[in-house]
Design a protein around this motif. Structure first.
Motif, PDB file in Angstrom:
ATOM      1  N   ARG A  12       0.834  -1.203   0.000  1.00 52.16           N
ATOM      2  CA  ARG A  12       0.000   0.000   0.000  1.00 52.16           C
ATOM      3  C   ARG A  12       0.867   1.250   0.000  1.00 52.16           C
ATOM      4  O   ARG A  12       0.599   2.208  -0.748  1.00 52.16           O
ATOM      5  N   THR A  15       2.588   1.783  -3.402  1.00 60.99           N
ATOM      6  CA  THR A  15       1.627   2.291  -4.388  1.00 60.99           C
ATOM      7  C   THR A  15       1.364   3.771  -4.164  1.00 60.99           C
ATOM      8  O   THR A  15       1.353   4.579  -5.102  1.00 60.99           O
ATOM      9  N   CYS A  41      -2.297   8.083 -13.491  1.00 58.16           N
ATOM     10  CA  CYS A  41      -2.489   6.631 -13.422  1.00 58.16           C
ATOM     11  C   CYS A  41      -1.782   5.925 -14.574  1.00 58.16           C
ATOM     12  O   CYS A  41      -1.174   4.862 -14.382  1.00 58.16           O
ATOM     13  N   LEU A  46      -1.155   2.351 -12.955  1.00 59.66           N
ATOM     14  CA  LEU A  46      -2.150   1.989 -11.953  1.00 59.66           C
ATOM     15  C   LEU A  46      -3.522   2.442 -12.439  1.00 59.66           C
ATOM     16  O   LEU A  46      -3.633   3.348 -13.269  1.00 59.66           O
ATOM     17  N   SER A  47      -4.561   1.842 -11.913  1.00 60.25           N
ATOM     18  CA  SER A  47      -5.909   2.165 -12.347  1.00 60.25           C
ATOM     19  C   SER A  47      -6.441   3.389 -11.597  1.00 60.25           C
ATOM     20  O   SER A  47      -5.997   3.674 -10.480  1.00 60.25           O
ATOM     21  N   THR A  50      -7.539   2.536  -8.160  1.00 60.99           N
ATOM     22  CA  THR A  50      -6.443   2.482  -7.189  1.00 60.99           C
ATOM     23  C   THR A  50      -6.084   3.880  -6.715  1.00 60.99           C
ATOM     24  O   THR A  50      -5.841   4.109  -5.525  1.00 60.99           O
ATOM     25  N   LYS A  53      -8.461   5.135  -4.108  1.00 61.23           N
ATOM     26  CA  LYS A  53      -8.332   4.464  -2.807  1.00 61.23           C
ATOM     27  C   LYS A  53      -7.360   5.207  -1.899  1.00 61.23           C
ATOM     28  O   LYS A  53      -7.440   5.114  -0.671  1.00 61.23           O
ATOM     29  N   HIS A  54      -6.448   5.935  -2.530  1.00 61.27           N
ATOM     30  CA  HIS A  54      -5.404   6.630  -1.774  1.00 61.27           C
ATOM     31  C   HIS A  54      -5.650   8.128  -1.655  1.00 61.27           C
ATOM     32  O   HIS A  54      -5.274   8.734  -0.641  1.00 61.27           O
TER      33      HIS A  54
END
Length: 208
Positions: A12, A15, A41, A46-47, A50, A53-54
């Protein structure tokens, strides 16, 4: 199970760091307004799911380390060592602020230079930076009053304001003078020493 949790947390963090590093560098290269979440992204492989989420939005990349710093310094300031002086506590707090390897955006990285330049040149980010500056000072002043109840509210806010102002002002001046990395940290530390000169010397926490 503990090892799995540890691996998951490390992934995590990697990322998150990838998004921060990629985003800040794209902002510097292409311009903040010209860079989209999709661009970040794609470059980080990364998507968008994702990303979100952060971070709630792309501006949160620029200030990714601020919540970490607020929480860490508030916790430290609220729990001083027995018999610790006000000066000692504040010096420990700001030493943590400048500690390398601890934050999402470290003071000895070139990313801190990119962030400062963005905050000075992009009106939206300048407004967010000022809001954070006010909120940080308020939270740390409240924490300082918990540690030293004899401080009144105005004095606590004035002391923290002097420290934060020294850090922010000296940091900007150092970057504008081409001082990066260790030289930047050195200049900020010297500015904090100047601000510390006006601290009341008689205040200490309880020894029990």
């Amino acid at each position: 199970m503990a090892e799995q949790i540890g691996l998951r947390e490390r992934k995590r963090r990697r990322t998150r760091q990838s998004l921060i590093h990629t985003g800040l560098r794209l902002f510097a290269e292409r311009g903040y307004d010209q860079t989209t979440v999709a661009d970040i992204c794609a470059a980080a492989e990364l998507s968008p799911a994702t990303f979100y989420k952060h971070f709630p939005a792309k501006e949160d990349i620029v200030f990714a380390d601020y919540p970490e710093r607020v929480d860490a310094i508030s916790a430290l300031t609220s729990a001083p060592r027995p018999g610790e002086s006000l000066e000692s506590l504040l010096r420990r707090a700001f030493a943590v602020m400048l500690e390398p390897g601890r934050w999402s955006i470290d003071p000895d990285q070139d990313l801190i230079v990119i962030r400062t330049q963005l905050a000075l040149s992009v009106p939206t980010l300048r407004a967010i930076a000022l809001r954070w500056l006010f909120d940080i000072q308020h939270e740390w002043a409240k924490a300082l009053r918990r540690a030293f109840p004899e401080l009144d509210d105005i004095t606590a806010h004035a002391l923290i304001g002097a420290m934060v102002g020294a850090l922010a002002g000296a940091g900007r001046a150092a970057i504008e003078n081409g001082r990066h990395g260790a030289a930047l940290v050195e200049d900020i530390t010297r500015a904090l020493d100047v601000a510390m000169a006006g601290l009341p010397r008689h205040l200490t926490t309880a020894t029990q």
